[in-house]
Design a protein around this motif. Sequence first.
Motif, PDB file in Angstrom:
ATOM      1  N   GLY A  48       0.836  -1.074  -0.029  1.00  0.00           N
ATOM      2  CA  GLY A  48      -0.104   0.050   0.029  1.00  0.00           C
ATOM      3  C   GLY A  48       0.906   1.269  -0.012  1.00  0.00           C
ATOM      4  N   ASP A  49       0.100   2.560  -0.067  1.00  0.00           N
ATOM      5  CA  ASP A  49       0.816   3.801  -0.283  1.00  0.00           C
ATOM      6  C   ASP A  49       0.426   4.643   0.975  1.00  0.00           C
ATOM      7  OD1 ASP A  49       2.153   3.089  -2.671  1.00  0.00           O
ATOM      8  OD2 ASP A  49       0.263   3.526  -3.821  1.00  0.00           O
ATOM      9  N   VAL A  50       1.345   5.452   1.353  1.00  0.00           N
ATOM     10  CA  VAL A  50       0.967   6.617   2.218  1.00  0.00           C
ATOM     11  C   VAL A  50       1.425   8.047   1.527  1.00  0.00           C
ATOM     12  CG1 VAL A  50       1.740   7.658   4.502  1.00  0.00           C
ATOM     13  CG2 VAL A  50       1.534   5.251   4.252  1.00  0.00           C
ATOM     14  N   ARG A  51       0.618   8.898   1.526  1.00  0.00           N
ATOM     15  CA  ARG A  51       0.786  10.219   1.052  1.00  0.00           C
ATOM     16  C   ARG A  51       0.472  11.158   1.954  1.00  0.00           C
ATOM     17  NH1 ARG A  51       0.860  10.241  -4.485  1.00  0.00           N
ATOM     18  NH2 ARG A  51       0.205   8.271  -5.537  1.00  0.00           N
ATOM     19  N   ILE A  52       1.578  12.089   1.825  1.00  0.00           N
ATOM     20  CA  ILE A  52       1.118  13.455   2.963  1.00  0.00           C
ATOM     21  C   ILE A  52       1.095  14.492   1.947  1.00  0.00           C
ATOM     22  CG2 ILE A  52       2.394  14.698   4.640  1.00  0.00           C
ATOM     23  CD1 ILE A  52       3.705  12.265   5.683  1.00  0.00           C
ATOM     24  N   GLY A  53       0.057  14.936   1.863  1.00  0.00           N
ATOM     25  CA  GLY A  53      -0.390  16.106   0.911  1.00  0.00           C
ATOM     26  C   GLY A  53      -0.460  15.478  -0.548  1.00  0.00           C
ATOM     27  N   ASN A  54       0.344  16.004  -1.482  1.00  0.00           N
ATOM     28  CA  ASN A  54       0.249  15.348  -2.570  1.00  0.00           C
ATOM     29  C   ASN A  54       1.576  14.601  -2.792  1.00  0.00           C
ATOM     30  OD1 ASN A  54      -2.095  16.542  -3.746  1.00  0.00           O
ATOM     31  ND2 ASN A  54      -0.929  18.429  -3.930  1.00  0.00           N
ATOM     32  N   ARG A  55       2.118  14.052  -1.742  1.00  0.00           N
ATOM     33  CA  ARG A  55       3.480  13.495  -1.849  1.00  0.00           C
ATOM     34  C   ARG A  55       3.638  11.932  -1.466  1.00  0.00           C
ATOM     35  NH1 ARG A  55       8.367  15.053   1.927  1.00  0.00           N
ATOM     36  NH2 ARG A  55      10.267  13.998   0.957  1.00  0.00           N
ATOM     37  N   LEU A  56       3.877  11.098  -2.408  1.00  0.00           N
ATOM     38  CA  LEU A  56       4.227   9.844  -2.004  1.00  0.00           C
ATOM     39  C   LEU A  56       5.239   9.774  -1.318  1.00  0.00           C
ATOM     40  CD1 LEU A  56       2.817   6.926  -2.530  1.00  0.00           C
ATOM     41  CD2 LEU A  56       4.454   6.714  -4.334  1.00  0.00           C
ATOM     42  N   VAL A  57       5.065   8.996   0.032  1.00  0.00           N
ATOM     43  CA  VAL A  57       6.333   9.051   0.906  1.00  0.00           C
ATOM     44  C   VAL A  57       6.535   7.754   1.441  1.00  0.00           C
ATOM     45  CG1 VAL A  57       5.735  11.509   1.969  1.00  0.00           C
ATOM     46  CG2 VAL A  57       4.897   9.392   2.901  1.00  0.00           C
ATOM     47  N   ASN A  58       6.256   6.770   0.691  1.00  0.00           N
ATOM     48  CA  ASN A  58       6.663   5.267   0.800  1.00  0.00           C
ATOM     49  C   ASN A  58       8.154   4.906   1.244  1.00  0.00           C
ATOM     50  OD1 ASN A  58       4.060   4.836   0.544  1.00  0.00           O
ATOM     51  ND2 ASN A  58       4.258   3.751  -1.340  1.00  0.00           N
ATOM     52  N   SER A  59       8.965   5.874   0.447  1.00  0.00           N
ATOM     53  CA  SER A  59      10.622   5.824   0.521  1.00  0.00           C
ATOM     54  C   SER A  59      11.038   6.837   1.363  1.00  0.00           C
ATOM     55  CB  SER A  59      11.265   5.432  -0.821  1.00  0.00           C
ATOM     56  OG  SER A  59      10.697   6.502  -1.545  1.00  0.00           O
ATOM     57  N   VAL A  60      10.230   7.717   1.914  1.00  0.00           N
ATOM     58  CA  VAL A  60      10.917   8.779   2.513  1.00  0.00           C
ATOM     59  C   VAL A  60      10.959   8.377   4.031  1.00  0.00           C
ATOM     60  CG1 VAL A  60      10.285  11.253   3.308  1.00  0.00           C
ATOM     61  CG2 VAL A  60       9.490  10.245   1.228  1.00  0.00           C
ATOM     62  N   ARG A  61      12.251   8.951   4.371  1.00  0.00           N
ATOM     63  CA  ARG A  61      12.552   8.576   5.889  1.00  0.00           C
ATOM     64  C   ARG A  61      11.761   9.144   7.113  1.00  0.00           C
ATOM     65  NH1 ARG A  61      17.007   9.779   7.978  1.00  0.00           N
ATOM     66  NH2 ARG A  61      17.514  11.641   6.746  1.00  0.00           N
ATOM     67  N   ALA A  62      11.582   8.831   8.179  1.00  0.00           N
ATOM     68  CA  ALA A  62      10.781   9.452   9.218  1.00  0.00           C
ATOM     69  C   ALA A  62      11.289  10.830   9.435  1.00  0.00           C
ATOM     70  CB  ALA A  62      10.838   8.731  10.539  1.00  0.00           C
ATOM     71  N   ALA A  63      12.447  11.333   9.481  1.00  0.00           N
ATOM     72  CA  ALA A  63      12.991  12.744   9.732  1.00  0.00           C
ATOM     73  C   ALA A  63      12.676  13.527   8.661  1.00  0.00           C
ATOM     74  CB  ALA A  63      14.756  12.593   9.766  1.00  0.00           C
ATOM     75  N   GLU A  64      12.334  13.031   7.366  1.00  0.00           N
ATOM     76  CA  GLU A  64      11.991  13.966   6.377  1.00  0.00           C
ATOM     77  C   GLU A  64      10.491  14.032   6.182  1.00  0.00           C
ATOM     78  OE1 GLU A  64      14.160  12.241   3.138  1.00  0.00           O
ATOM     79  OE2 GLU A  64      16.044  12.605   4.109  1.00  0.00           O
ATOM     80  N   ARG A  65       9.709  13.333   6.844  1.00  0.00           N
ATOM     81  CA  ARG A  65       8.327  13.391   6.642  1.00  0.00           C
ATOM     82  C   ARG A  65       7.702  14.481   7.529  1.00  0.00           C
ATOM     83  NH1 ARG A  65       5.536   7.144   6.381  1.00  0.00           N
ATOM     84  NH2 ARG A  65       7.102   6.550   4.855  1.00  0.00           N
ATOM     85  N   ASN A  66       8.490  15.206   8.401  1.00  0.00           N
ATOM     86  CA  ASN A  66       8.089  16.398   9.161  1.00  0.00           C
ATOM     87  C   ASN A  66       6.581  16.092   9.807  1.00  0.00           C
ATOM     88  OD1 ASN A  66       8.480  18.789  10.330  1.00  0.00           O
ATOM     89  ND2 ASN A  66       7.416  19.928   8.432  1.00  0.00           N
ATOM     90  N   LEU A  67       6.739  15.008  10.530  1.00  0.00           N
ATOM     91  CA  LEU A  67       5.452  14.683  11.436  1.00  0.00           C
ATOM     92  C   LEU A  67       5.872  14.687  12.837  1.00  0.00           C
ATOM     93  CD1 LEU A  67       4.002  11.683   9.328  1.00  0.00           C
ATOM     94  CD2 LEU A  67       2.906  13.824   9.260  1.00  0.00           C
ATOM     95  N   ALA A  68       5.086  14.938  13.684  1.00  0.00           N
ATOM     96  CA  ALA A  68       5.431  15.160  15.139  1.00  0.00           C
ATOM     97  C   ALA A  68       4.830  14.165  15.910  1.00  0.00           C
ATOM     98  CB  ALA A  68       4.863  16.427  15.678  1.00  0.00           C
ATOM     99  N   MET A  69       5.738  13.072  16.188  1.00  0.00           N
ATOM    100  CA  MET A  69       5.176  11.689  16.921  1.00  0.00           C
ATOM    101  C   MET A  69       5.381  12.064  18.619  1.00  0.00           C
ATOM    102  SD  MET A  69       4.003   8.785  16.399  1.00  0.00           S
ATOM    103  CE  MET A  69       3.697   7.028  17.357  1.00  0.00           C
ATOM    104  N   VAL A  70       4.038  11.950  19.276  1.00  0.00           N
ATOM    105  CA  VAL A  70       4.232  12.239  20.712  1.00  0.00           C
ATOM    106  C   VAL A  70       3.812  10.769  21.425  1.00  0.00           C
ATOM    107  CG1 VAL A  70       3.217  13.302  22.582  1.00  0.00           C
ATOM    108  CG2 VAL A  70       3.244  14.419  20.409  1.00  0.00           C
TER     109      VAL A  70
END
Length: 384
Positions: free
Chosen positions: A58-80
């Motif tokens: 499956g696929d994960v998109r953030i905005g219009n960007r496919l982020v399947n191969s994007v590292r956690a640090a580059e997704r710019n998400l805040a995990m609490v």
Amino acid sequence: MVGIILNGVTKSFGDTSVLKGIDLDITDGEFLTLVGPSGCGKSTLLRIIAELEQQSGGDVRIGNRLVNSVRAAERNLAMVFQSYALYQHLTVAQNMTVPLRLRELGFFERFPVIGRMMARSKHAAIIEQVRETADVLQIGPLLDRKPGQLSGGQRQRAALGRAMVRKPVAFLMNEPQSNPDTALRVHMRAEPAELHRDLGATFIYVPHDQAAALTMSDRMAVMMGGEILQLAPPEEVYANPSDLRVAQFVGSPKINTWDAVVDEIGRIHVGEMVLARRCNPGHGPRITVGLRPEHLQLVPGETMGSLSGTRVHRENLGADVYLHLDLGGPRIVVRADPGMAHNLTIGDMAHATPLRDKALIFATDGSRLSFAEGAPVAQATEVA
């Protein structure tokens, strides 16, 4: 801020399938909660969005960007995290500077003395960002304290501050598993909802208190067995569950259910009673009928269509009192008027009648059924 879209996301650990094709569209600025029993896959799904776990398909998109191969640090998400993961030896301000120092400063620029001399303006900008974020979260007076000196709600805000300071596109939150302090638990339910209103940010929240999801969600996704059974606003999930499993999971005390029989003309028989509304007989002869405790009304004596049983337990929650009645086999829970409930002792006979148009019906596979259109059954002995 941006939306997050999941298409057919699966996750397996060996031969164990944890997520089974999750499709989810989280809109920009939405507060979405993921709820379900332990092991349903909600925390795994949150970790996949954050890229702390890699999906099997499956696929994960953030905005219009496919982020399947994007590292956690580059997704710019805040995990609490559940524990808030604050460094206990650092002050709140120092905790909040950590992600900025790692992102903005080079190796030598992070040194205490020489770093400040080399990158004075960068250090000043980091301090200013921390102060601005602290003002938004109203934790300015706490910046010099260490986590051990903070209350649970203050630690939650400090953890959010450390996440917020780097301006993420969305917040992913996994609430602590338990909190013995009831007042603090209620307070901490309100905190994320207030912050969401203030920030207008996208929040994806995994609460371990069902009341939290009902209280603060724009929408809630009810997960079981690695699937989303229903995705809707909380009031819709509670009032119109699409599946018997959703109806039984959402709501406390649990919904009352009975096995029922549908005759050849669609009349629904619950024991000796007949419901006022009919079902399509094409659904089969057996269904399940559900009524929530608040949709049963305690009455002084036995009447036509009433359910009679002995009182076996009383839950006194202050404003609400719930009576557990033994009907001679099945047990039901009734929300009762405190005055009437307190006059009943263990073993006393009590009587309850269903409120009209509140019953829910489900097929043998758990799917929600609709009542047939048309006139109610003549001389029905049950009013639901």
